[in-house]
Design a protein around this motif. Sequence first.
Motif, PDB file in Angstrom:
ATOM      1  N   VAL A  47      10.921  -1.373  -3.890  1.00 55.69           N
ATOM      2  CA  VAL A  47      10.255  -2.552  -4.436  1.00 55.69           C
ATOM      3  C   VAL A  47       8.745  -2.444  -4.238  1.00 55.69           C
ATOM      4  CG1 VAL A  47      10.002  -5.054  -4.292  1.00 55.69           C
ATOM      5  CG2 VAL A  47      12.269  -3.999  -3.991  1.00 55.69           C
ATOM      6  N   ALA A  48       8.335  -2.214  -3.002  1.00 54.15           N
ATOM      7  CA  ALA A  48       6.906  -2.143  -2.708  1.00 54.15           C
ATOM      8  C   ALA A  48       6.696  -1.479  -1.357  1.00 54.15           C
ATOM      9  CB  ALA A  48       6.287  -3.543  -2.695  1.00 54.15           C
ATOM     10  N   THR A  49       5.573  -0.797  -1.223  1.00 56.20           N
ATOM     11  CA  THR A  49       5.207  -0.193   0.048  1.00 56.20           C
ATOM     12  C   THR A  49       3.732  -0.447   0.328  1.00 56.20           C
ATOM     13  OG1 THR A  49       4.488   1.964  -0.794  1.00 56.20           O
ATOM     14  CG2 THR A  49       6.839   1.662  -0.382  1.00 56.20           C
ATOM     15  N   ILE A  50       3.362  -0.355   1.599  1.00 56.58           N
ATOM     16  CA  ILE A  50       1.980  -0.532   1.985  1.00 56.58           C
ATOM     17  C   ILE A  50       1.685   0.378   3.172  1.00 56.58           C
ATOM     18  CG2 ILE A  50       2.563  -2.518   3.436  1.00 56.58           C
ATOM     19  CD1 ILE A  50      -0.218  -3.671   2.661  1.00 56.58           C
ATOM     20  N   SER A  51       0.548   1.053   3.120  1.00 55.15           N
ATOM     21  CA  SER A  51       0.159   1.938   4.205  1.00 55.15           C
ATOM     22  C   SER A  51      -0.541   1.146   5.302  1.00 55.15           C
ATOM     23  CB  SER A  51      -0.773   3.029   3.680  1.00 55.15           C
ATOM     24  OG  SER A  51      -2.034   2.459   3.346  1.00 55.15           O
ATOM     25  N   GLU A  52      -0.772   1.799   6.418  1.00 58.11           N
ATOM     26  CA  GLU A  52      -1.467   1.129   7.514  1.00 58.11           C
ATOM     27  C   GLU A  52      -2.873   0.717   7.084  1.00 58.11           C
ATOM     28  OE1 GLU A  52      -2.360   3.438  11.080  1.00 58.11           O
ATOM     29  OE2 GLU A  52      -1.704   1.751  12.318  1.00 58.11           O
ATOM     30  N   GLY A  53      -3.458   1.480   6.191  1.00 57.81           N
ATOM     31  CA  GLY A  53      -4.785   1.174   5.692  1.00 57.81           C
ATOM     32  C   GLY A  53      -4.810   0.168   4.563  1.00 57.81           C
ATOM     33  N   GLY A  54      -3.635  -0.239   4.106  1.00 52.94           N
ATOM     34  CA  GLY A  54      -3.576  -1.285   3.087  1.00 52.94           C
ATOM     35  C   GLY A  54      -3.358  -0.818   1.665  1.00 52.94           C
ATOM     36  N   ASN A  55      -3.102   0.471   1.469  1.00 53.70           N
ATOM     37  CA  ASN A  55      -2.804   0.941   0.120  1.00 53.70           C
ATOM     38  C   ASN A  55      -1.408   0.510  -0.284  1.00 53.70           C
ATOM     39  OD1 ASN A  55      -5.260   2.342  -0.332  1.00 53.70           O
ATOM     40  ND2 ASN A  55      -4.540   3.986   0.989  1.00 53.70           N
ATOM     41  N   MET A  56      -1.307  -0.126  -1.444  1.00 59.69           N
ATOM     42  CA  MET A  56      -0.053  -0.710  -1.887  1.00 59.69           C
ATOM     43  C   MET A  56       0.492  -0.013  -3.120  1.00 59.69           C
ATOM     44  SD  MET A  56      -1.269  -4.663  -1.477  1.00 59.69           S
ATOM     45  CE  MET A  56      -2.918  -4.272  -2.035  1.00 59.69           C
ATOM     46  N   MET A  57       1.825   0.018  -3.213  1.00 64.36           N
ATOM     47  CA  MET A  57       2.500   0.541  -4.389  1.00 64.36           C
ATOM     48  C   MET A  57       3.633  -0.421  -4.731  1.00 64.36           C
ATOM     49  SD  MET A  57       2.788   4.580  -3.365  1.00 64.36           S
ATOM     50  CE  MET A  57       3.712   4.925  -4.847  1.00 64.36           C
ATOM     51  N   TYR A  58       3.841  -0.612  -6.040  1.00 63.07           N
ATOM     52  CA  TYR A  58       4.875  -1.528  -6.501  1.00 63.07           C
ATOM     53  C   TYR A  58       5.752  -0.882  -7.560  1.00 63.07           C
ATOM     54  CZ  TYR A  58       2.020  -5.259  -4.424  1.00 63.07           C
ATOM     55  OH  TYR A  58       1.315  -6.060  -3.556  1.00 63.07           O
ATOM     56  N   ALA A  59       6.993  -1.315  -7.598  1.00 65.95           N
ATOM     57  CA  ALA A  59       7.843  -0.959  -8.724  1.00 65.95           C
ATOM     58  C   ALA A  59       7.323  -1.698  -9.954  1.00 65.95           C
ATOM     59  CB  ALA A  59       9.285  -1.373  -8.441  1.00 65.95           C
ATOM     60  N   ASP A  60       7.461  -1.076 -11.111  1.00 60.46           N
ATOM     61  CA  ASP A  60       6.974  -1.704 -12.338  1.00 60.46           C
ATOM     62  C   ASP A  60       7.616  -3.065 -12.568  1.00 60.46           C
ATOM     63  OD1 ASP A  60       6.720   1.393 -14.253  1.00 60.46           O
ATOM     64  OD2 ASP A  60       5.324   0.426 -12.874  1.00 60.46           O
ATOM     65  N   SER A  61       8.838  -3.215 -12.153  1.00 56.98           N
ATOM     66  CA  SER A  61       9.587  -4.445 -12.419  1.00 56.98           C
ATOM     67  C   SER A  61       9.058  -5.652 -11.640  1.00 56.98           C
ATOM     68  CB  SER A  61      11.065  -4.244 -12.095  1.00 56.98           C
ATOM     69  OG  SER A  61      11.232  -3.869 -10.738  1.00 56.98           O
ATOM     70  N   VAL A  62       8.250  -5.408 -10.605  1.00 59.63           N
ATOM     71  CA  VAL A  62       7.763  -6.525  -9.795  1.00 59.63           C
ATOM     72  C   VAL A  62       6.243  -6.665  -9.829  1.00 59.63           C
ATOM     73  CG1 VAL A  62       9.755  -6.270  -8.270  1.00 59.63           C
ATOM     74  CG2 VAL A  62       7.549  -5.273  -7.599  1.00 59.63           C
ATOM     75  N   LYS A  63       5.562  -5.750 -10.479  1.00 65.21           N
ATOM     76  CA  LYS A  63       4.100  -5.814 -10.553  1.00 65.21           C
ATOM     77  C   LYS A  63       3.649  -7.140 -11.162  1.00 65.21           C
ATOM     78  CE  LYS A  63       2.969  -0.884 -10.811  1.00 65.21           C
ATOM     79  NZ  LYS A  63       2.496   0.206 -11.686  1.00 65.21           N
ATOM     80  N   GLY A  64       2.664  -7.740 -10.517  1.00 67.97           N
ATOM     81  CA  GLY A  64       2.137  -9.006 -10.993  1.00 67.97           C
ATOM     82  C   GLY A  64       2.909 -10.213 -10.511  1.00 67.97           C
ATOM     83  N   ARG A  65       4.062  -9.991  -9.910  1.00 65.88           N
ATOM     84  CA  ARG A  65       4.877 -11.106  -9.401  1.00 65.88           C
ATOM     85  C   ARG A  65       5.034 -11.061  -7.881  1.00 65.88           C
ATOM     86  NH1 ARG A  65      10.057 -11.467 -10.654  1.00 65.88           N
ATOM     87  NH2 ARG A  65      10.379  -9.214 -10.937  1.00 65.88           N
ATOM     88  N   PHE A  66       5.158  -9.869  -7.333  1.00 61.35           N
ATOM     89  CA  PHE A  66       5.353  -9.700  -5.892  1.00 61.35           C
ATOM     90  C   PHE A  66       4.072  -9.169  -5.264  1.00 61.35           C
ATOM     91  CE2 PHE A  66      10.253  -8.856  -5.890  1.00 61.35           C
ATOM     92  CZ  PHE A  66      10.434 -10.024  -6.633  1.00 61.35           C
ATOM     93  N   THR A  67       3.841  -9.583  -4.029  1.00 63.49           N
ATOM     94  CA  THR A  67       2.699  -9.088  -3.265  1.00 63.49           C
ATOM     95  C   THR A  67       3.154  -8.677  -1.882  1.00 63.49           C
ATOM     96  OG1 THR A  67       1.197 -10.580  -4.446  1.00 63.49           O
ATOM     97  CG2 THR A  67       0.409  -9.616  -2.384  1.00 63.49           C
ATOM     98  N   ILE A  68       2.847  -7.439  -1.527  1.00 62.76           N
ATOM     99  CA  ILE A  68       3.179  -6.944  -0.196  1.00 62.76           C
ATOM    100  C   ILE A  68       1.928  -6.996   0.670  1.00 62.76           C
ATOM    101  CG2 ILE A  68       2.714  -4.506  -0.746  1.00 62.76           C
ATOM    102  CD1 ILE A  68       5.149  -3.814   1.046  1.00 62.76           C
ATOM    103  N   SER A  69       2.121  -7.325   1.926  1.00 64.90           N
ATOM    104  CA  SER A  69       1.018  -7.344   2.883  1.00 64.90           C
ATOM    105  C   SER A  69       1.573  -7.013   4.259  1.00 64.90           C
ATOM    106  CB  SER A  69       0.329  -8.713   2.893  1.00 64.90           C
ATOM    107  OG  SER A  69       1.239  -9.732   3.275  1.00 64.90           O
ATOM    108  N   ARG A  70       0.685  -6.748   5.203  1.00 57.44           N
ATOM    109  CA  ARG A  70       1.138  -6.443   6.558  1.00 57.44           C
ATOM    110  C   ARG A  70       0.102  -6.879   7.570  1.00 57.44           C
ATOM    111  NH1 ARG A  70       1.681   0.008   7.127  1.00 57.44           N
ATOM    112  NH2 ARG A  70       1.653  -0.427   9.386  1.00 57.44           N
TER     113      ARG A  70
END
Length: 116
Positions: A47-70
């Motif tokens: 669905v989504a991943t985030i690196s320790e530095g804050g780089n995020m990746m999303y599946a196309d199906s959730v882009k613009g709707r889901f937000t990952i943070s840490r």
Amino acid sequence: VQLQASGGGLAQAGGSLRLSCADSRSSVRYNRMGWYRQAPGKERELVATISEGGNMMYADSVKGRFTISRDNAKNTVYLQMNSLKPEDTAVYYCYALRWGRSTPSWGQGTLVTVSS
């Protein structure tokens, strides 16, 4: 279980939910954290991943709707899910990959059900 996930539940289409996943051990650092999901009869998908530095990746199906943070200080990853759709219904699993390791740790899974 090292990773504790929470926040799943029932939402109506168009609604929102927020998932959390935490490792209470302050001595552990994670390179990458994120979420997978598995719907009934389907394979687990990223669905989504985030690196320790804050780089995020999303599946196309959730882009613009889901937000990952840490929050690195709390070893916690979040998934804010907005504009939910029935096809988002799945068990959501958090994962966390420690620096220098190739195998991630997994949370216990939390069920998200979106009604139409």
